[in-house]
Design a protein around this motif. Structure first.
Motif, PDB file in Angstrom:
ATOM      1  N   LYS A  43     -27.518  30.346 -28.346  1.00 10.80           N
ATOM      2  CA  LYS A  43     -27.184  31.348 -29.825  1.00 10.80           C
ATOM      3  C   LYS A  43     -28.015  32.490 -29.294  1.00 10.80           C
ATOM      4  CE  LYS A  43     -27.582  26.914 -32.044  1.00 10.80           C
ATOM      5  NZ  LYS A  43     -28.393  26.411 -33.152  1.00 10.80           N
ATOM      6  N   ILE A  44     -27.630  33.296 -30.196  1.00 17.17           N
ATOM      7  CA  ILE A  44     -27.152  34.972 -30.460  1.00 17.17           C
ATOM      8  C   ILE A  44     -28.629  35.405 -30.531  1.00 17.17           C
ATOM      9  CG2 ILE A  44     -26.634  37.710 -31.638  1.00 17.17           C
ATOM     10  CD1 ILE A  44     -23.591  36.588 -30.532  1.00 17.17           C
ATOM     11  N   ASP A  65     -28.078  35.697 -48.958  1.00 21.83           N
ATOM     12  CA  ASP A  65     -26.737  35.076 -48.751  1.00 21.83           C
ATOM     13  C   ASP A  65     -26.868  34.920 -46.760  1.00 21.83           C
ATOM     14  OD1 ASP A  65     -24.088  33.919 -48.151  1.00 21.83           O
ATOM     15  OD2 ASP A  65     -23.567  35.574 -49.400  1.00 21.83           O
ATOM     16  N   PRO A  66     -26.889  34.065 -46.631  1.00 19.98           N
ATOM     17  CA  PRO A  66     -27.194  33.597 -45.302  1.00 19.98           C
ATOM     18  C   PRO A  66     -25.777  33.541 -44.586  1.00 19.98           C
ATOM     19  CG  PRO A  66     -27.242  31.434 -46.034  1.00 19.98           C
ATOM     20  CD  PRO A  66     -27.487  32.364 -47.842  1.00 19.98           C
ATOM     21  N   THR A  67     -24.604  33.900 -44.995  1.00 20.12           N
ATOM     22  CA  THR A  67     -23.741  34.771 -44.150  1.00 20.12           C
ATOM     23  C   THR A  67     -23.987  35.405 -43.015  1.00 20.12           C
ATOM     24  OG1 THR A  67     -22.490  33.324 -46.325  1.00 20.12           O
ATOM     25  CG2 THR A  67     -21.141  35.586 -44.923  1.00 20.12           C
ATOM     26  N   MET A  68     -23.094  35.068 -41.843  1.00 19.13           N
ATOM     27  CA  MET A  68     -23.430  36.633 -41.137  1.00 19.13           C
ATOM     28  C   MET A  68     -22.381  36.195 -40.022  1.00 19.13           C
ATOM     29  SD  MET A  68     -26.012  37.697 -38.824  1.00 19.13           S
ATOM     30  CE  MET A  68     -26.780  36.130 -37.535  1.00 19.13           C
ATOM     31  N   VAL A 101     -15.811  37.763 -28.682  1.00 18.30           N
ATOM     32  CA  VAL A 101     -16.025  36.622 -29.317  1.00 18.30           C
ATOM     33  C   VAL A 101     -16.604  36.840 -30.104  1.00 18.30           C
ATOM     34  CG1 VAL A 101     -17.854  34.859 -29.152  1.00 18.30           C
ATOM     35  CG2 VAL A 101     -16.596  35.633 -27.448  1.00 18.30           C
ATOM     36  N   ALA A 102     -15.999  36.521 -31.620  1.00 12.40           N
ATOM     37  CA  ALA A 102     -16.521  36.175 -32.937  1.00 12.40           C
ATOM     38  C   ALA A 102     -17.028  35.028 -33.574  1.00 12.40           C
ATOM     39  CB  ALA A 102     -15.404  37.025 -33.541  1.00 12.40           C
ATOM     40  N   LEU A 103     -17.999  35.135 -34.128  1.00  8.73           N
ATOM     41  CA  LEU A 103     -19.155  33.489 -34.852  1.00  8.73           C
ATOM     42  C   LEU A 103     -19.024  34.289 -35.808  1.00  8.73           C
ATOM     43  CD1 LEU A 103     -20.660  35.117 -31.818  1.00  8.73           C
ATOM     44  CD2 LEU A 103     -20.880  32.483 -31.712  1.00  8.73           C
ATOM     45  N   TYR A 104     -18.694  32.814 -36.675  1.00  6.48           N
ATOM     46  CA  TYR A 104     -18.936  33.252 -38.525  1.00  6.48           C
ATOM     47  C   TYR A 104     -19.557  31.572 -38.578  1.00  6.48           C
ATOM     48  CZ  TYR A 104     -14.561  35.211 -37.762  1.00  6.48           C
ATOM     49  OH  TYR A 104     -13.330  36.585 -37.332  1.00  6.48           O
ATOM     50  N   GLY A 105     -20.991  32.176 -39.516  1.00  7.69           N
ATOM     51  CA  GLY A 105     -21.427  31.311 -39.688  1.00  7.69           C
ATOM     52  C   GLY A 105     -22.556  32.028 -40.533  1.00  7.69           C
ATOM     53  N   ARG A 106     -24.121  30.794 -40.027  1.00  9.92           N
ATOM     54  CA  ARG A 106     -24.872  31.692 -41.246  1.00  9.92           C
ATOM     55  C   ARG A 106     -25.784  32.456 -39.815  1.00  9.92           C
ATOM     56  NH1 ARG A 106     -25.115  25.926 -40.689  1.00  9.92           N
ATOM     57  NH2 ARG A 106     -27.083  26.445 -40.676  1.00  9.92           N
ATOM     58  N   VAL A 108     -31.198  33.894 -35.900  1.00  8.40           N
ATOM     59  CA  VAL A 108     -30.556  33.376 -35.051  1.00  8.40           C
ATOM     60  C   VAL A 108     -29.329  33.425 -35.952  1.00  8.40           C
ATOM     61  CG1 VAL A 108     -30.765  31.064 -33.579  1.00  8.40           C
ATOM     62  CG2 VAL A 108     -32.839  32.781 -34.171  1.00  8.40           C
ATOM     63  N   MET A 109     -28.118  33.597 -34.431  1.00  2.00           N
ATOM     64  CA  MET A 109     -26.749  32.673 -35.236  1.00  2.00           C
ATOM     65  C   MET A 109     -26.514  31.608 -35.123  1.00  2.00           C
ATOM     66  SD  MET A 109     -24.273  33.800 -36.364  1.00  2.00           S
ATOM     67  CE  MET A 109     -22.347  34.195 -36.926  1.00  2.00           C
ATOM     68  N   GLU A 110     -26.309  30.969 -36.270  1.00  2.00           N
ATOM     69  CA  GLU A 110     -25.736  29.087 -37.001  1.00  2.00           C
ATOM     70  C   GLU A 110     -24.394  29.243 -36.461  1.00  2.00           C
ATOM     71  OE1 GLU A 110     -27.228  26.139 -35.860  1.00  2.00           O
ATOM     72  OE2 GLU A 110     -29.483  27.384 -35.149  1.00  2.00           O
ATOM     73  N   PRO A 111     -23.695  29.646 -35.329  1.00  2.00           N
ATOM     74  CA  PRO A 111     -22.035  29.664 -36.104  1.00  2.00           C
ATOM     75  C   PRO A 111     -21.647  28.366 -35.672  1.00  2.00           C
ATOM     76  CG  PRO A 111     -22.422  29.256 -33.259  1.00  2.00           C
ATOM     77  CD  PRO A 111     -23.953  29.519 -34.224  1.00  2.00           C
TER      78      PRO A 111
END
Length: 158
Positions: free
Chosen positions: A50-51, A68-71, A87-92, A144-147
């Motif tokens: 994970k990024i 707001d954990p949106t990232m 690569v685009a990752l959508y999540g928290r 940490v990116m959680e996609p």
């Protein structure tokens, strides 16, 4: 047909993993309190695939993520249209304060920022260098990116 071209340029999960492992700069978007995007570029390392990156505890992105954990994260390259990849990752974005986890990523990113050889996560580095980086990390947290969703493209495939 747009759908068929989209399918042709999409990266496989293994290609996405390799692409993210081969890069080190990510554009990170969080949501400001007015709902607008806050966009910055960060150096990252992969933590369990994970990024992950460190940033100052008081930074705008941390304030935004605590609210707001949106990232969204974007890793991209290429100059000509036929070579564009990304690569685009959508999540928290998870804000992690654990010093041991922060150090795993911080030592990798800190070495890169200092122009030193870049270790893999968990590899030992020069103790003097490590001490200097650890001092710099004291005021930082780990993100940490959680996609939830991953979108990819590689125009070199067509």
């Amino acid at each position: 047909m747009a759908g068929s071209k989209r399918d042709k340029i999409k990266m496989s999960p293994d290609e996405v993993a390799a692409y993210l492992a081969d890069n080190f700069k990510v554009q990170v978007a969080t949501l400001g309190k007015d709902g607008g995007p806050h966009l910055v570029t960060m150096f990252y390392a992969l933590l369990d695939g994970k990024i992950a990156f460190t940033t100052y505890k008081s930074s705008q992105k941390v304030l935004n993520l605590r609210r707001d954990p949106t990232m969204t994260c974007l890793v991209e390259d290429g100059v000509e249209y036929a070579e564009l990849r990304g690569v685009a990752l959508y999540g928290r974005g998870l804000v992690i304060e654990d010093p041991a986890e922060r150090s795993k990523v911080g030592l990798v990113v800190g070495s890169r920022m200092a122009g030193l050889p870049v270790p893999k996560i968990g590899e030992p580095i020069d103790p003097v260098v490590a001490e200097g980086i650890e001092q710099a990390l004291a005021k930082r947290v780990l993100i940490v990116m959680e996609p939830d969703r991953v979108v990819s493209w590689d125009h070199r495939k067509v």
